[in-house]
Design an enzyme around this catalytic site. Sequence first.
Site, mmCIF file in Angstrom:
data_model
loop_
_atom_site.group_PDB
_atom_site.id
_atom_site.type_symbol
_atom_site.label_atom_id
_atom_site.label_comp_id
_atom_site.label_asym_id
_atom_site.label_seq_id
_atom_site.Cartn_x
_atom_site.Cartn_y
_atom_site.Cartn_z
ATOM 1 C CB SER A 13 -27.959 2.264 29.659
ATOM 2 O OG SER A 13 -28.144 0.897 29.927
ATOM 3 C CG ASN A 14 -31.238 -1.838 27.751
ATOM 4 O OD1 ASN A 14 -30.754 -2.125 26.661
ATOM 5 N ND2 ASN A 14 -30.938 -2.499 28.856
ATOM 6 C CG MET A 90 -34.464 -1.644 39.674
ATOM 7 S SD MET A 90 -33.808 -3.058 38.740
ATOM 8 C CE MET A 90 -33.245 -4.076 40.089
ATOM 9 C CG HIS A 109 -32.543 -11.501 32.884
ATOM 10 N ND1 HIS A 109 -32.698 -10.925 34.122
ATOM 11 C CD2 HIS A 109 -31.780 -12.605 33.080
ATOM 12 C CE1 HIS A 109 -32.072 -11.661 35.033
ATOM 13 N NE2 HIS A 109 -31.500 -12.680 34.424
ATOM 14 C CD GLU A 142 -49.929 -13.820 34.004
ATOM 15 O OE1 GLU A 142 -49.148 -14.479 33.291
ATOM 16 O OE2 GLU A 142 -51.024 -13.381 33.605
ATOM 17 C CG ASP A 145 -36.067 -12.433 34.929
ATOM 18 O OD1 ASP A 145 -36.520 -11.380 34.450
ATOM 19 O OD2 ASP A 145 -35.220 -12.451 35.831
#
Length: 204
Positions: A13-14, A90, A109, A142, A145
């Site tokens: 969707s993004n 993912m 996120h 690295e 998030d």
Amino acid sequence: MKSLGILLSGRGSNFVAIADSIDAGRIPRGRIAVVISNKADAPGIAIARQRGLEAQVIPSKGKSREEHDREVVAALQEHHVDLVCLAGYMRLLSPWFVQQFPHRILNIHPSLLPAFPGLEAQEQAFAYGVKVSGCTVHFVDEELDHGAIIVQKTVPVLDTDDEQSLAARILEHEHIAYTEAINIVLSGKYTIAGRRLVINVTAG
């Protein structure tokens, strides 16, 4: 004009929001050069093909992370991608992958990082009882998030919310935030000082 590479594993969707923003002129410096998924049945790949975009499936199953990352990076480089945008991808990128595109990989996120990293961000927010949540667009480094934050949007957690309703309202803000972040990065009018991204209003 800068070339974007989109990585996705699901509905994307993004990705659709980014493509819509480009078509509407809200990302005037960008074009989508390639959409890549590690899953052949990802709805986002079908949408990309319907929109006439270059779409590739590079399966990850049965491959080491390094082997798969090298295949994805080769495809991105083949399309001369300037900026990589993760849209529900993912898979964790290896440090080697990140090093091929320093400060040129973006992720979104569904929380106000550094709160609630990783999976099930809304579930974590509810368990903690926060009154405000939101979304974060950040550079990928690295660590999970973790990279410098580009844009954040706040979303109040209502007493009537459940995880699904909160996630839906956050998603609306994700679409806006990603467009803003891409424009900031493509403009080049920013500096990174430590963890802080500072927009240079007078630059250029």
